[in-house]
Design a protein around this motif. Structure first.
Motif, PDB file in Angstrom:
ATOM      1  N   GLN A 155       0.650  -1.062  -0.069  1.00  0.00           N
ATOM      2  CA  GLN A 155      -0.011  -0.050   0.050  1.00  0.00           C
ATOM      3  C   GLN A 155       0.890   1.264   0.035  1.00  0.00           C
ATOM      4  OE1 GLN A 155      -2.142  -1.217   3.470  1.00  0.00           O
ATOM      5  NE2 GLN A 155      -3.945  -1.377   2.260  1.00  0.00           N
ATOM      6  N   GLN A 156       1.982   1.151   0.974  1.00  0.00           N
ATOM      7  CA  GLN A 156       2.857   2.379   0.819  1.00  0.00           C
ATOM      8  C   GLN A 156       3.685   2.404  -0.479  1.00  0.00           C
ATOM      9  OE1 GLN A 156       5.431   1.554   4.063  1.00  0.00           O
ATOM     10  NE2 GLN A 156       3.797   1.717   5.611  1.00  0.00           N
ATOM     11  N   ALA A 157       3.980   1.325  -1.059  1.00  0.00           N
ATOM     12  CA  ALA A 157       4.507   1.650  -2.384  1.00  0.00           C
ATOM     13  C   ALA A 157       3.555   2.025  -3.583  1.00  0.00           C
ATOM     14  CB  ALA A 157       5.181   0.063  -2.927  1.00  0.00           C
ATOM     15  N   SER A 158       2.486   1.479  -3.199  1.00  0.00           N
ATOM     16  CA  SER A 158       1.321   1.965  -4.342  1.00  0.00           C
ATOM     17  C   SER A 158       1.183   3.386  -4.229  1.00  0.00           C
ATOM     18  CB  SER A 158       0.006   1.306  -4.258  1.00  0.00           C
ATOM     19  OG  SER A 158       0.278  -0.047  -4.368  1.00  0.00           O
ATOM     20  N   TYR A 159       1.287   3.854  -3.034  1.00  0.00           N
ATOM     21  CA  TYR A 159       1.070   5.352  -2.766  1.00  0.00           C
ATOM     22  C   TYR A 159       2.124   6.077  -3.389  1.00  0.00           C
ATOM     23  CZ  TYR A 159       1.132   9.950  -0.702  1.00  0.00           C
ATOM     24  OH  TYR A 159       1.233  11.044  -0.274  1.00  0.00           O
ATOM     25  N   ALA A 160       3.274   5.553  -3.105  1.00  0.00           N
ATOM     26  CA  ALA A 160       4.523   6.432  -3.609  1.00  0.00           C
ATOM     27  C   ALA A 160       4.434   6.273  -5.234  1.00  0.00           C
ATOM     28  CB  ALA A 160       5.698   5.865  -2.971  1.00  0.00           C
ATOM     29  N   GLN A 161       4.018   5.298  -5.795  1.00  0.00           N
ATOM     30  CA  GLN A 161       3.865   5.099  -7.310  1.00  0.00           C
ATOM     31  C   GLN A 161       2.936   6.200  -7.833  1.00  0.00           C
ATOM     32  OE1 GLN A 161       5.839   3.050  -9.120  1.00  0.00           O
ATOM     33  NE2 GLN A 161       4.872   3.865 -11.019  1.00  0.00           N
ATOM     34  N   LYS A 162       2.008   6.035  -7.262  1.00  0.00           N
ATOM     35  CA  LYS A 162       0.587   7.324  -7.684  1.00  0.00           C
ATOM     36  C   LYS A 162       1.273   8.765  -7.738  1.00  0.00           C
ATOM     37  CE  LYS A 162      -3.862   8.564  -6.294  1.00  0.00           C
ATOM     38  NZ  LYS A 162      -3.580   9.715  -5.329  1.00  0.00           N
ATOM     39  N   VAL A 163       1.853   8.947  -6.429  1.00  0.00           N
ATOM     40  CA  VAL A 163       2.357  10.384  -6.407  1.00  0.00           C
ATOM     41  C   VAL A 163       3.466  10.517  -7.459  1.00  0.00           C
ATOM     42  CG1 VAL A 163       3.359  11.903  -4.741  1.00  0.00           C
ATOM     43  CG2 VAL A 163       1.544  10.536  -4.078  1.00  0.00           C
ATOM     44  N   ALA A 164       4.329   9.535  -7.397  1.00  0.00           N
ATOM     45  CA  ALA A 164       5.473   9.699  -8.445  1.00  0.00           C
ATOM     46  C   ALA A 164       5.082  10.105  -9.805  1.00  0.00           C
ATOM     47  CB  ALA A 164       6.332   8.655  -8.467  1.00  0.00           C
ATOM     48  N   GLU A 165       4.108   9.365 -10.387  1.00  0.00           N
ATOM     49  CA  GLU A 165       3.565   9.460 -11.679  1.00  0.00           C
ATOM     50  C   GLU A 165       2.798  10.861 -12.031  1.00  0.00           C
ATOM     51  OE1 GLU A 165       0.815   6.065 -12.217  1.00  0.00           O
ATOM     52  OE2 GLU A 165       2.563   4.925 -12.403  1.00  0.00           O
ATOM     53  N   GLU A 166       2.107  11.236 -10.900  1.00  0.00           N
ATOM     54  CA  GLU A 166       1.537  12.609 -10.716  1.00  0.00           C
ATOM     55  C   GLU A 166       2.674  13.614 -11.003  1.00  0.00           C
ATOM     56  OE1 GLU A 166      -0.951  12.738  -7.358  1.00  0.00           O
ATOM     57  OE2 GLU A 166      -2.498  11.420  -8.385  1.00  0.00           O
ATOM     58  N   LEU A 167       3.564  13.461  -9.984  1.00  0.00           N
ATOM     59  CA  LEU A 167       4.789  14.422  -9.997  1.00  0.00           C
ATOM     60  C   LEU A 167       5.596  14.341 -11.452  1.00  0.00           C
ATOM     61  CD1 LEU A 167       6.167  14.143  -6.326  1.00  0.00           C
ATOM     62  CD2 LEU A 167       4.739  16.016  -7.290  1.00  0.00           C
ATOM     63  N   TYR A 168       5.715  13.412 -11.900  1.00  0.00           N
ATOM     64  CA  TYR A 168       6.532  13.431 -13.282  1.00  0.00           C
ATOM     65  C   TYR A 168       5.519  14.072 -14.364  1.00  0.00           C
ATOM     66  CZ  TYR A 168       8.390  11.441 -17.483  1.00  0.00           C
ATOM     67  OH  TYR A 168       8.926  11.139 -18.602  1.00  0.00           O
ATOM     68  N   GLU A 169       4.259  13.650 -14.536  1.00  0.00           N
ATOM     69  CA  GLU A 169       3.250  14.471 -15.213  1.00  0.00           C
ATOM     70  C   GLU A 169       3.181  15.932 -15.092  1.00  0.00           C
ATOM     71  OE1 GLU A 169       1.507  13.061 -17.753  1.00  0.00           O
ATOM     72  OE2 GLU A 169       2.489  11.159 -17.383  1.00  0.00           O
ATOM     73  N   THR A 170       3.385  16.202 -14.054  1.00  0.00           N
ATOM     74  CA  THR A 170       3.166  17.980 -13.594  1.00  0.00           C
ATOM     75  C   THR A 170       4.458  18.595 -14.034  1.00  0.00           C
ATOM     76  OG1 THR A 170       1.650  17.522 -11.924  1.00  0.00           O
ATOM     77  CG2 THR A 170       2.799  19.338 -11.933  1.00  0.00           C
ATOM     78  N   HIS A 171       5.811  18.083 -13.570  1.00  0.00           N
ATOM     79  CA  HIS A 171       6.808  18.463 -13.702  1.00  0.00           C
ATOM     80  C   HIS A 171       7.762  18.294 -14.693  1.00  0.00           C
ATOM     81  CE1 HIS A 171       6.408  20.485  -9.774  1.00  0.00           C
ATOM     82  NE2 HIS A 171       5.993  19.585  -9.320  1.00  0.00           N
ATOM     83  N   PHE A 172       7.533  17.184 -15.486  1.00  0.00           N
ATOM     84  CA  PHE A 172       8.339  16.972 -16.527  1.00  0.00           C
ATOM     85  C   PHE A 172       7.627  16.695 -17.852  1.00  0.00           C
ATOM     86  CE2 PHE A 172      10.356  15.277 -12.722  1.00  0.00           C
ATOM     87  CZ  PHE A 172      11.872  15.247 -13.014  1.00  0.00           C
ATOM     88  N   ILE A 173       6.513  16.212 -17.862  1.00  0.00           N
ATOM     89  CA  ILE A 173       5.861  16.357 -19.301  1.00  0.00           C
ATOM     90  C   ILE A 173       5.513  17.856 -19.347  1.00  0.00           C
ATOM     91  CG2 ILE A 173       3.593  15.711 -20.351  1.00  0.00           C
ATOM     92  CD1 ILE A 173       5.670  13.222 -19.872  1.00  0.00           C
ATOM     93  N   ASN A 174       4.972  18.612 -18.597  1.00  0.00           N
ATOM     94  CA  ASN A 174       4.231  19.959 -18.897  1.00  0.00           C
ATOM     95  C   ASN A 174       5.512  20.775 -19.206  1.00  0.00           C
ATOM     96  OD1 ASN A 174       1.761  19.080 -18.609  1.00  0.00           O
ATOM     97  ND2 ASN A 174       1.754  19.786 -16.313  1.00  0.00           N
ATOM     98  N   GLU A 175       6.797  20.690 -18.784  1.00  0.00           N
ATOM     99  CA  GLU A 175       7.903  21.488 -19.047  1.00  0.00           C
ATOM    100  C   GLU A 175       8.429  21.266 -20.187  1.00  0.00           C
ATOM    101  OE1 GLU A 175      11.152  20.762 -16.305  1.00  0.00           O
ATOM    102  OE2 GLU A 175       9.809  21.695 -14.597  1.00  0.00           O
ATOM    103  N   LYS A 176       8.193  20.006 -21.147  1.00  0.00           N
ATOM    104  CA  LYS A 176       8.769  19.669 -22.498  1.00  0.00           C
ATOM    105  C   LYS A 176       7.602  20.353 -23.563  1.00  0.00           C
ATOM    106  CE  LYS A 176      10.913  15.368 -21.143  1.00  0.00           C
ATOM    107  NZ  LYS A 176      10.921  13.931 -21.194  1.00  0.00           N
ATOM    108  N   ARG A 177       6.340  20.573 -22.959  1.00  0.00           N
ATOM    109  CA  ARG A 177       5.477  21.226 -23.913  1.00  0.00           C
ATOM    110  C   ARG A 177       5.670  22.619 -24.187  1.00  0.00           C
ATOM    111  NH1 ARG A 177       0.192  18.446 -21.785  1.00  0.00           N
ATOM    112  NH2 ARG A 177       0.757  16.192 -22.211  1.00  0.00           N
TER     113      ARG A 177
END
Length: 59
Positions: A37-59
């Motif tokens: 459960q802890q790892a799933s939470y961390a995975q979900k948050v990591a994916e959200e942060l990636y989308e926010t900070h890495f994908i949006n910066e490339k656009r």
């Protein structure tokens, strides 16, 4: 770094309780529940942060 590698690195930082990843503030790790459960939470948050900070910066 690939998307997968970056997300896994962010996830590891969250699970360790690090405060930042490359200047990006990270949330506190989930302390209750099973490790899965802890790892799933961390995975979900990591994916959200990636989308926010890495994908949006490339656009």
């Amino acid at each position: 770094m690939s998307k997968y590698t970056t997300i896994q690195a962010i996830k590891a930082f969250i699970l360790r309780g690090n405060k930042h990843y490359n200047g990006i503030p990270l949330p506190s790790p989930q302390r209750s529940g099973t490790y899965f459960q802890q790892a799933s939470y961390a995975q979900k948050v990591a994916e959200e942060l990636y989308e926010t900070h890495f994908i949006n910066e490339k656009r």
